[in-house]
Design an enzyme around this catalytic site. Structure first.
Site, PDB file in Angstrom:
ATOM      1  N   GLU A 112      -3.117  89.699  57.851  1.00 30.53           N
ATOM      2  CA  GLU A 112      -3.993  89.625  59.032  1.00 30.53           C
ATOM      3  C   GLU A 112      -3.605  88.508  59.999  1.00 30.53           C
ATOM      4  O   GLU A 112      -4.445  88.050  60.787  1.00 30.53           O
ATOM      5  CB  GLU A 112      -5.445  89.456  58.593  1.00 30.53           C
ATOM      6  N   HIS A 133     -14.095  85.112  54.912  1.00 29.92           N
ATOM      7  CA  HIS A 133     -15.029  86.133  54.431  1.00 29.92           C
ATOM      8  C   HIS A 133     -16.284  85.394  53.950  1.00 29.92           C
ATOM      9  O   HIS A 133     -16.854  85.706  52.922  1.00 29.92           O
ATOM     10  CB  HIS A 133     -14.399  86.946  53.289  1.00 29.92           C
TER      11      HIS A 133
HETATM   12 ZN   LIG Z   1      -9.884  89.126  56.131  1.00 30.79          ZN
END
Ligand SMILES: [Zn+2]
Length: 271
Positions: A112, A133
């Site tokens: 990412e 997260h």
């Molecule tokens: Zn992520």
């Protein structure tokens, strides 16, 4: 279209596609040149940021933090793909804004990383980025309850926290990961000029003008989410900071960031 012209058309299309693939592969192999050495103190801060975010419950085995290259705004620095708690100075890699590594040497990159490249491209004011997260923020990305500043420490949430929906950005179901530049650009668009955006069913992205404030915002976004859920669970209306309070408190608290940073950094690097 006759059968022959259709076949010719398809063949031409396939050839163009092949050329595009070859061109992209050649481009991907051509690593960008380095923007030069970086002050070891900045690398230490980036390593510390990784560990602080673990200590403060913002990241676990996943999540990443980057800093823009001080000598070249078209480059940024971020760890290779390992758990944040394990990051050392030797793991820090340099990327251009296409999120191509300058000197990969067989090291793998975070899938990412495009979150970072595309936000740096869209936001010249941003010098550091955290993707996490962060557990307490997840409910606010998937429900109708907006994340709002509950207390002075999270005043920077005033003005609203946008939510990025990857399904809308991709035009259909995905594996939820911002794994290419187009999705990174869409996320940057959702973030706009804000310091925080939630990512539906995934996590959040937090940005700032330096590592210290970006880590601070990440920690207090998690804290605010936890406290807000508690306040909402009590029942009845919840009073949030109004826009003027958020503006005033943001200015005052924002100037004290060095205090917790020094504490967090000392603890994180002592381990
Ligand atoms: Zn992520």
């Amino acid at each position: 279209m006759t059968q022959t012209t259709r076949r010719t058309f398809l063949a031409a299309g396939a050839a163009a596609f092949t050329h595009a693939v070859i061109a992209r592969a050649a481009y991907a192999q051509a690593a960008p040149a380095t923007a030069g050495p970086v002050d070891p103190a900045l690398i230490d801060d980036l390593v510390a940021a990784n560990r602080i975010l673990v200590d403060q419950g913002v990241v676990d085995g996943y999540g990443h933090v980057s800093v823009r290259h001080p000598a070249d705004p078209q480059h940024y620095l971020m760890s290779r793909s390992i758990a944040p708690e394990l990051v050392t100075a030797a793991d820090i890699m340099e990327y251009d804004l296409d999120s191509t590594a300058v000197d990969a040497r067989g090291r793998t990159s975070y899938l990412e990383r495009f979150i970072h490249g595309e936000i740096y491209r869209a936001r010249p004011d941003v010098k550091a980025i955290v993707h996490n997260h962060s557990p307490s923020v997840i409910p606010f990305g998937v429900s109708t309850a907006p994340l709002r500043p509950l207390y002075h420490m999270s005043a920077f949430l005033g003005g609203g926290v946008p939510v990025f929906d990857i399904k809308a950005a991709a035009g259909g179901a995905t594996d939820m990961l911002v794994r290419n530049a187009a999705l990174g650009r869409a996320l940057a668009t959702t973030l706009g000029a804000r310091p925080v955006a939630l990512m539906r069913g995934h996590g959040a992205v937090v940005v700032g003008p330096n590592i210290q404030l970006t880590v601070f915002r990440s920690v207090y976004t998690e804290m605010n989410a936890r406290l807000q859920a508690q306040a909402m669970a009590l029942g009845g209306p919840v009073t949030y900071l109004d826009d003027e309070e958020a503006r005033l408190a943001g200015g005052s608290v924002g100037g004290t960031v060095v205090r917790p940073w020094e504490l967090w950094r000392k603890k994180a690097l002592a381990r």
